[in-house]
Motif scaffolding. Structure first.
Motif, PDB file in Angstrom:
ATOM      1  N   ARG A 143     -30.053 -27.023  31.179  1.00  0.00           N
ATOM      2  CA  ARG A 143     -29.945 -25.780  31.938  1.00  0.00           C
ATOM      3  C   ARG A 143     -30.466 -24.609  31.097  1.00  0.00           C
ATOM      4  O   ARG A 143     -31.209 -23.763  31.590  1.00  0.00           O
ATOM      5  N   ALA A 144     -30.104 -24.578  29.820  1.00  0.00           N
ATOM      6  CA  ALA A 144     -30.578 -23.511  28.932  1.00  0.00           C
ATOM      7  C   ALA A 144     -32.100 -23.552  28.799  1.00  0.00           C
ATOM      8  O   ALA A 144     -32.767 -22.505  28.796  1.00  0.00           O
ATOM      9  N   LEU A 145     -32.665 -24.757  28.708  1.00  0.00           N
ATOM     10  CA  LEU A 145     -34.117 -24.909  28.613  1.00  0.00           C
ATOM     11  C   LEU A 145     -34.798 -24.390  29.875  1.00  0.00           C
ATOM     12  O   LEU A 145     -35.795 -23.663  29.814  1.00  0.00           O
ATOM     13  N   TRP A 146     -34.246 -24.763  31.042  1.00  0.00           N
ATOM     14  CA  TRP A 146     -34.818 -24.309  32.313  1.00  0.00           C
ATOM     15  C   TRP A 146     -34.777 -22.786  32.409  1.00  0.00           C
ATOM     16  O   TRP A 146     -35.746 -22.158  32.838  1.00  0.00           O
ATOM     17  N   ILE A 147     -33.657 -22.187  32.011  1.00  0.00           N
ATOM     18  CA  ILE A 147     -33.520 -20.730  32.076  1.00  0.00           C
ATOM     19  C   ILE A 147     -34.563 -20.067  31.172  1.00  0.00           C
ATOM     20  O   ILE A 147     -35.199 -19.079  31.564  1.00  0.00           O
ATOM     21  N   THR A 148     -34.765 -20.629  29.979  1.00  0.00           N
ATOM     22  CA  THR A 148     -35.762 -20.084  29.056  1.00  0.00           C
ATOM     23  C   THR A 148     -37.158 -20.139  29.664  1.00  0.00           C
ATOM     24  O   THR A 148     -37.931 -19.178  29.581  1.00  0.00           O
ATOM     25  N   ARG A 149     -37.479 -21.248  30.297  1.00  0.00           N
ATOM     26  CA  ARG A 149     -38.815 -21.403  30.895  1.00  0.00           C
ATOM     27  C   ARG A 149     -39.005 -20.472  32.081  1.00  0.00           C
ATOM     28  O   ARG A 149     -40.080 -19.891  32.263  1.00  0.00           O
ATOM     29  N   ILE A 150     -37.985 -20.330  32.909  1.00  0.00           N
ATOM     30  CA  ILE A 150     -38.077 -19.425  34.061  1.00  0.00           C
ATOM     31  C   ILE A 150     -38.234 -17.993  33.567  1.00  0.00           C
ATOM     32  O   ILE A 150     -39.040 -17.216  34.106  1.00  0.00           O
ATOM     33  N   ASN A 151     -37.469 -17.624  32.551  1.00  0.00           N
ATOM     34  CA  ASN A 151     -37.539 -16.278  31.983  1.00  0.00           C
ATOM     35  C   ASN A 151     -38.943 -15.987  31.462  1.00  0.00           C
ATOM     36  O   ASN A 151     -39.505 -14.921  31.734  1.00  0.00           O
ATOM     37  N   ALA A 152     -39.517 -16.952  30.749  1.00  0.00           N
ATOM     38  CA  ALA A 152     -40.874 -16.766  30.221  1.00  0.00           C
ATOM     39  C   ALA A 152     -41.879 -16.590  31.357  1.00  0.00           C
ATOM     40  O   ALA A 152     -42.756 -15.722  31.307  1.00  0.00           O
ATOM     41  N   GLY A 153     -41.735 -17.426  32.401  1.00  0.00           N
ATOM     42  CA  GLY A 153     -42.638 -17.323  33.546  1.00  0.00           C
ATOM     43  C   GLY A 153     -42.480 -16.017  34.290  1.00  0.00           C
ATOM     44  O   GLY A 153     -43.467 -15.384  34.707  1.00  0.00           O
ATOM     45  N   ALA A 154     -41.243 -15.565  34.463  1.00  0.00           N
ATOM     46  CA  ALA A 154     -40.978 -14.325  35.196  1.00  0.00           C
ATOM     47  C   ALA A 154     -41.500 -13.119  34.415  1.00  0.00           C
ATOM     48  O   ALA A 154     -42.060 -12.186  34.992  1.00  0.00           O
ATOM     49  N   ARG A 155     -41.341 -13.138  33.094  1.00  0.00           N
ATOM     50  CA  ARG A 155     -41.787 -12.011  32.266  1.00  0.00           C
ATOM     51  C   ARG A 155     -43.314 -11.871  32.254  1.00  0.00           C
ATOM     52  O   ARG A 155     -43.836 -10.766  32.061  1.00  0.00           O
ATOM     53  N   GLN A 156     -44.021 -12.966  32.488  1.00  0.00           N
ATOM     54  CA  GLN A 156     -45.482 -12.871  32.597  1.00  0.00           C
ATOM     55  C   GLN A 156     -45.891 -12.053  33.811  1.00  0.00           C
ATOM     56  O   GLN A 156     -47.004 -11.544  33.880  1.00  0.00           O
ATOM     57  N   ILE A 202     -34.118 -17.823  48.972  1.00  0.00           N
ATOM     58  CA  ILE A 202     -34.994 -18.901  48.511  1.00  0.00           C
ATOM     59  C   ILE A 202     -34.133 -19.826  47.660  1.00  0.00           C
ATOM     60  O   ILE A 202     -33.691 -19.449  46.582  1.00  0.00           O
ATOM     61  N   GLU A 203     -33.885 -21.018  48.154  1.00  0.00           N
ATOM     62  CA  GLU A 203     -32.952 -21.921  47.495  1.00  0.00           C
ATOM     63  C   GLU A 203     -33.685 -22.985  46.678  1.00  0.00           C
ATOM     64  O   GLU A 203     -33.710 -24.159  47.038  1.00  0.00           O
ATOM     65  N   LEU A 204     -34.293 -22.542  45.605  1.00  0.00           N
ATOM     66  CA  LEU A 204     -34.903 -23.468  44.649  1.00  0.00           C
ATOM     67  C   LEU A 204     -34.025 -23.488  43.415  1.00  0.00           C
ATOM     68  O   LEU A 204     -33.653 -22.428  42.900  1.00  0.00           O
ATOM     69  N   ASN A 205     -33.695 -24.680  42.941  1.00  0.00           N
ATOM     70  CA  ASN A 205     -32.835 -24.740  41.755  1.00  0.00           C
ATOM     71  C   ASN A 205     -33.637 -24.480  40.483  1.00  0.00           C
ATOM     72  O   ASN A 205     -34.863 -24.435  40.491  1.00  0.00           O
ATOM     73  N   ARG A 206     -32.915 -24.299  39.389  1.00  0.00           N
ATOM     74  CA  ARG A 206     -33.546 -23.926  38.124  1.00  0.00           C
ATOM     75  C   ARG A 206     -34.488 -25.009  37.613  1.00  0.00           C
ATOM     76  O   ARG A 206     -35.501 -24.712  36.998  1.00  0.00           O
ATOM     77  N   LYS A 207     -34.138 -26.272  37.875  1.00  0.00           N
ATOM     78  CA  LYS A 207     -34.986 -27.375  37.413  1.00  0.00           C
ATOM     79  C   LYS A 207     -36.365 -27.281  38.063  1.00  0.00           C
ATOM     80  O   LYS A 207     -37.399 -27.399  37.387  1.00  0.00           O
ATOM     81  N   VAL A 208     -36.396 -27.060  39.360  1.00  0.00           N
ATOM     82  CA  VAL A 208     -37.661 -26.968  40.098  1.00  0.00           C
ATOM     83  C   VAL A 208     -38.426 -25.716  39.685  1.00  0.00           C
ATOM     84  O   VAL A 208     -39.646 -25.763  39.455  1.00  0.00           O
ATOM     85  N   LEU A 209     -37.722 -24.584  39.566  1.00  0.00           N
ATOM     86  CA  LEU A 209     -38.382 -23.345  39.171  1.00  0.00           C
ATOM     87  C   LEU A 209     -39.010 -23.464  37.782  1.00  0.00           C
ATOM     88  O   LEU A 209     -40.123 -22.992  37.546  1.00  0.00           O
ATOM     89  N   ALA A 210     -38.284 -24.109  36.860  1.00  0.00           N
ATOM     90  CA  ALA A 210     -38.808 -24.288  35.503  1.00  0.00           C
ATOM     91  C   ALA A 210     -40.060 -25.158  35.520  1.00  0.00           C
ATOM     92  O   ALA A 210     -41.028 -24.893  34.800  1.00  0.00           O
ATOM     93  N   ASN A 228     -45.710 -26.060  34.851  1.00  0.00           N
ATOM     94  CA  ASN A 228     -46.829 -26.928  35.226  1.00  0.00           C
ATOM     95  C   ASN A 228     -47.664 -26.427  36.410  1.00  0.00           C
ATOM     96  O   ASN A 228     -48.769 -26.912  36.615  1.00  0.00           O
ATOM     97  N   HIS A 229     -47.116 -25.511  37.186  1.00  0.00           N
ATOM     98  CA  HIS A 229     -47.831 -24.993  38.364  1.00  0.00           C
ATOM     99  C   HIS A 229     -47.712 -23.471  38.412  1.00  0.00           C
ATOM    100  O   HIS A 229     -47.018 -22.921  39.280  1.00  0.00           O
ATOM    101  N   PRO A 230     -48.378 -22.775  37.476  1.00  0.00           N
ATOM    102  CA  PRO A 230     -48.215 -21.317  37.398  1.00  0.00           C
ATOM    103  C   PRO A 230     -48.642 -20.574  38.658  1.00  0.00           C
ATOM    104  O   PRO A 230     -48.084 -19.518  38.972  1.00  0.00           O
ATOM    105  N   ASP A 231     -49.606 -21.123  39.401  1.00  0.00           N
ATOM    106  CA  ASP A 231     -50.039 -20.449  40.638  1.00  0.00           C
ATOM    107  C   ASP A 231     -48.926 -20.460  41.679  1.00  0.00           C
ATOM    108  O   ASP A 231     -48.679 -19.460  42.365  1.00  0.00           O
ATOM    109  N   ALA A 232     -48.252 -21.590  41.806  1.00  0.00           N
ATOM    110  CA  ALA A 232     -47.137 -21.691  42.750  1.00  0.00           C
ATOM    111  C   ALA A 232     -45.993 -20.775  42.325  1.00  0.00           C
ATOM    112  O   ALA A 232     -45.367 -20.117  43.161  1.00  0.00           O
ATOM    113  N   PHE A 233     -45.738 -20.717  41.026  1.00  0.00           N
ATOM    114  CA  PHE A 233     -44.674 -19.844  40.531  1.00  0.00           C
ATOM    115  C   PHE A 233     -45.024 -18.385  40.784  1.00  0.00           C
ATOM    116  O   PHE A 233     -44.167 -17.592  41.185  1.00  0.00           O
ATOM    117  N   LYS A 234     -46.303 -18.059  40.605  1.00  0.00           N
ATOM    118  CA  LYS A 234     -46.740 -16.664  40.860  1.00  0.00           C
ATOM    119  C   LYS A 234     -46.542 -16.301  42.318  1.00  0.00           C
ATOM    120  O   LYS A 234     -46.128 -15.186  42.648  1.00  0.00           O
TER     121      LYS A 234
END
Length: 114
Positions: A58-71, A88-96, A101-107
């Motif tokens: 969970r901590a790893l996923w949060i770190t990755r989401i934070n990095a992606g969001a800050r971009q 939007i009901e996406l869990n942290r695992k999917v968001l991370a 791996n899919h920055p366009d989808a995250f954007k």
């Protein structure tokens, strides 16, 4: 009448523990009393760490989401708050995974919640 001690069951129990101690270092692998304690401790660590693994991921996923969001100019907490507000009901695992791996989808998700 002689005392019955059920040596078959005792031997099987010892064999089971010694098999679990296979690969341990030194006397931990081949001396019964040492191996028994080592296996017992190993089992406690395994039980504890099956639970800790969930926290670690969970901590790893949060770190990755934070990095992606800050971009995209958002903090993790802002991003998650807006996700909840938009229902939007996406869990942290999917968001991370998307952030990594899919920055366009995250954007696209970030743009949708902005």
């Amino acid at each position: 009448m002689p005392r019955s001690v059920n040596a078959v069951a005792s031997r099987a129990r010892r064999k089971k523990v010694m098999k679990q101690a296979k690969g341990f270092f030194g006397r931990r692998k081949n001396v019964w009393t040492v191996a028994k304690n080592a296996v017992e401790k190993a089992m406690l660590y395994a039980y504890r760490d099956r639970r800790n693994k969930k926290r670690t991921f969970r901590a790893l996923w949060i770190t990755r989401i934070n990095a992606g969001a800050r971009q995209h100019g958002m903090s993790y907490s802002q991003f998650m708050g807006k996700l909840k507000a938009e229902n939007i009901e996406l869990n942290r695992k999917v968001l991370a995974d998307l952030a990594m791996n899919h920055p366009d989808a995250f954007k696209a998700i970030v743009e949708q919640v902005k």
